[in-house]
Design a protein around this motif. Structure first.
Motif, PDB file in Angstrom:
ATOM      1  N   SER A  18       0.845  -1.189   0.000  1.00  0.00           N
ATOM      2  CA  SER A  18       0.000   0.000   0.000  1.00  0.00           C
ATOM      3  C   SER A  18       0.883   1.243   0.000  1.00  0.00           C
ATOM      4  O   SER A  18       2.073   1.174   0.339  1.00  0.00           O
ATOM      5  CB  SER A  18      -0.904   0.009   1.234  1.00  0.00           C
ATOM      6  N   SER A  76      -4.505   0.135  -8.311  1.00  0.00           N
ATOM      7  CA  SER A  76      -5.443   0.258  -7.206  1.00  0.00           C
ATOM      8  C   SER A  76      -5.187   1.616  -6.580  1.00  0.00           C
ATOM      9  O   SER A  76      -4.060   2.116  -6.600  1.00  0.00           O
ATOM     10  CB  SER A  76      -5.214  -0.856  -6.193  1.00  0.00           C
ATOM     11  N   ASP A  77      -6.216   2.191  -6.008  1.00  0.00           N
ATOM     12  CA  ASP A  77      -6.032   3.473  -5.338  1.00  0.00           C
ATOM     13  C   ASP A  77      -5.144   3.325  -4.105  1.00  0.00           C
ATOM     14  O   ASP A  77      -4.525   4.269  -3.667  1.00  0.00           O
ATOM     15  CB  ASP A  77      -7.384   4.065  -4.928  1.00  0.00           C
ATOM     16  N   ASP A  78      -5.088   2.114  -3.575  1.00  0.00           N
ATOM     17  CA  ASP A  78      -4.322   1.875  -2.359  1.00  0.00           C
ATOM     18  C   ASP A  78      -2.848   1.559  -2.629  1.00  0.00           C
ATOM     19  O   ASP A  78      -2.002   1.742  -1.774  1.00  0.00           O
ATOM     20  CB  ASP A  78      -4.961   0.722  -1.571  1.00  0.00           C
TER      21      ASP A  78
END
Length: 85
Positions: free
Chosen positions: A35, A68-70
């Motif tokens: 992340s 992914s945004d994460d």
């Protein structure tokens, strides 16, 4: 099923990382899945590695095809590198 196994693997690597004194090298197999928070939290440790390992780590992030945004993307990673003291 593959997605579940992948998530379990990532979680297991993170647990081993935490239990083994946060040796950044343990994160190499999952670097493309880290992340943004995990990556930014450990960036200073990455920069203490020998140059060839930093290049390997960076290469894995730059070639990341997962979105992914994460998950940190190459642009965010490079920006973060330039902000480290």
């Amino acid at each position: 099923k593959y997605e579940i196994e992948q998530k379990e693997f990532i979680q297991t690597v993170k647990q081993v990382y935490a239990s083994k004194g946060n040796n950044i090298r343990l994160l190499f197999p999952i670097v493309q899945f880290l992340s943004k928070e995990d990556m930014l939290k450990n960036l200073d440790k990455l920069l203490l590695l020998p140059e060839n390992l930093i290049e390997n780590f960076t290469d894995r992030i730059m070639k990341n095809k997962f979105t992914s945004d994460d998950i940190i993307n190459p642009t965010q990673y490079l920006e973060a590198l330039h902000q480290v003291d």
